[in-house]
Design a protein around this motif. Structure first.
Motif, short mmCIF file in Angstrom:
data_model
loop_
_atom_site.label_atom_id
_atom_site.label_comp_id
_atom_site.label_asym_id
_atom_site.label_seq_id
_atom_site.Cartn_x
_atom_site.Cartn_y
_atom_site.Cartn_z
N GLN A 117 0.82 -1.21 0.00
CA GLN A 117 0.00 0.00 0.00
C GLN A 117 0.86 1.26 0.00
O GLN A 117 0.58 2.23 -0.71
CB GLN A 117 -0.93 0.01 1.23
N ALA A 118 1.94 1.25 0.80
CA ALA A 118 2.81 2.42 0.87
C ALA A 118 3.54 2.64 -0.45
O ALA A 118 3.65 3.77 -0.92
CB ALA A 118 3.81 2.26 2.01
N ALA A 119 4.04 1.56 -1.04
CA ALA A 119 4.75 1.68 -2.31
C ALA A 119 3.83 2.25 -3.39
O ALA A 119 4.22 3.12 -4.17
CB ALA A 119 5.30 0.33 -2.74
N SER A 120 2.59 1.77 -3.41
CA SER A 120 1.64 2.25 -4.41
C SER A 120 1.31 3.72 -4.18
O SER A 120 1.28 4.52 -5.12
CB SER A 120 0.36 1.42 -4.35
N ALA A 121 1.08 4.09 -2.93
CA ALA A 121 0.72 5.49 -2.62
C ALA A 121 1.87 6.44 -2.91
O ALA A 121 1.65 7.56 -3.40
CB ALA A 121 0.29 5.60 -1.16
N LEU A 122 3.10 6.02 -2.61
CA LEU A 122 4.26 6.89 -2.79
C LEU A 122 4.85 6.80 -4.18
O LEU A 122 5.81 7.51 -4.50
CB LEU A 122 5.33 6.54 -1.75
N LYS A 123 4.30 5.87 -4.98
CA LYS A 123 4.78 5.66 -6.36
C LYS A 123 6.27 5.30 -6.37
O LYS A 123 7.07 5.84 -7.13
CB LYS A 123 4.51 6.90 -7.23
N ILE A 124 6.62 4.37 -5.48
CA ILE A 124 7.97 3.84 -5.44
C ILE A 124 7.90 2.33 -5.61
O ILE A 124 6.84 1.72 -5.47
CB ILE A 124 8.70 4.20 -4.13
N PRO A 225 4.10 12.55 -4.30
CA PRO A 225 3.69 11.98 -3.02
C PRO A 225 4.88 11.92 -2.06
O PRO A 225 5.92 11.37 -2.39
CB PRO A 225 3.19 10.57 -3.37
N LEU A 226 4.70 12.50 -0.89
CA LEU A 226 5.79 12.58 0.09
C LEU A 226 5.56 11.72 1.32
O LEU A 226 6.53 11.35 1.99
CB LEU A 226 5.99 14.04 0.52
N GLU A 227 4.31 11.45 1.64
CA GLU A 227 4.03 10.67 2.85
C GLU A 227 2.79 9.83 2.65
O GLU A 227 1.80 10.29 2.07
CB GLU A 227 3.80 11.62 4.04
N TYR A 228 2.86 8.59 3.14
CA TYR A 228 1.67 7.74 3.23
C TYR A 228 1.48 7.42 4.70
O TYR A 228 2.40 6.98 5.39
CB TYR A 228 1.85 6.45 2.44
N ARG A 229 0.26 7.66 5.18
CA ARG A 229 -0.03 7.47 6.60
C ARG A 229 -1.33 6.70 6.76
O ARG A 229 -2.32 6.99 6.11
CB ARG A 229 -0.15 8.84 7.27
N ILE A 230 -1.31 5.72 7.64
CA ILE A 230 -2.54 5.00 7.96
C ILE A 230 -2.73 5.06 9.47
O ILE A 230 -1.84 4.71 10.24
CB ILE A 230 -2.52 3.55 7.42
#
Length: 245
Positions: A117-124, A225-230
């Motif tokens: 999920q983080a990789a997808s959100a941050l596009k990394i 995208p700089l941050e993914y937070r859940i």
């Protein structure tokens, strides 16, 4: 004609070419919040274009919420107020029914591969390194939120060697101070799920009880995208309130 930093795309209207150049000054940190940008006359001279072209370019950035004009003071980069954004609609309520902002405690900081999920959100890429922060938010000494925060390592490498105690209660000003990364906007999605054993233990609630889950992707001025937070919070501690005019 003055040279543009990234060259000229003559397919675009001139004001839009200028607008892209001005946006680069914002996203790169050349222009900082709370400091007036050059005047329209100065910009027109710098880019060797008419003041009307500069004004139209600035207008688009004002309409996009990236700049704002202050009468008698000048034009400034807008600094979004994220202090209460997580609790704009779903806010923690104190025992006397007041809305208050929680304090925070950073539990861990690790450098590792991101979640899917983080990789997808941050596009990394899932094999890239990312910084993962685990944090608790407190209200009147009670844990009300657990947070898992992911940051792309190359942009936030300055955080890797810091002690947990170095981190402030508010992360976005800290990112700006330590890494030069300014958060300009964010998108949040809220769902209701059930608490697993880890979340239940942290929130001191029953396993499988309802929890509100807030996923946030925060972006720079250039929409990187700089941050993914859940974040997870016990559903009974949230209050939905909105005024409809």
């Amino acid at each position: 004609m003055a040279l543009f930093k990234h060259g000229r795309d003559h397919r675009l209207p001139l004001y839009q070419q200028v607008r892209d150049e001005l946006l680069d000054n914002i996203s790169s940190g050349t222009w900082l919040p709370d400091v007036p940008i050059p005047t329209e006359s100065e910009l027109a001279k710098s880019y060797e274009v008419a003041i009307g072209t500069i004004r139209k370019a600035v207008d688009t950035l004002v309409n996009d919420g990236l700049l704002y004009r202050s009468q008698g003071r000048g034009t400034f980069v807008r600094r979004p107020d994220f202090n209460a954004s997580l609790f704009r609609f779903f806010r923690q309520m104190s025992s006397d029914r007041r809305f208050v902002m929680p304090t925070s405690q950073l539990l861990s900081k690790t450098l590792k591969k991101p979640s899917l999920q983080a990789a997808s959100a941050l596009k990394i890429d899932v094999n890239d390194n990312a910084i993962c922060l685990e944090r608790l938010r407190f209200l009147e000494s009670q844990v009300v939120l657990t947070e898992e925060i992911w940051l792309p390592a190359p942009l936030f490498s300055s955080l890797i060697d810091l002690e947990l105690s170095d981190f402030g209660n508010l992360l976005y000003p800290f990112y700006e101070q330590q890494c030069g990364q300014l958060i300009a906007s964010a998108k949040e999605t809220l769902t209701i799920q059930t608490a697993n054993s880890y979340i239940a233990a942290a929130l001191k609630t029953a396993q499988n009880s309802p929890v509100a889950v807030i996923e946030r992707v925060a972006y720079g001025y250039d929409k990187t995208p700089l941050e993914y937070r859940i974040s997870h919070g016990a559903a009974e501690t949230f209050c939905y309130q909105i005024e409809i005019a």
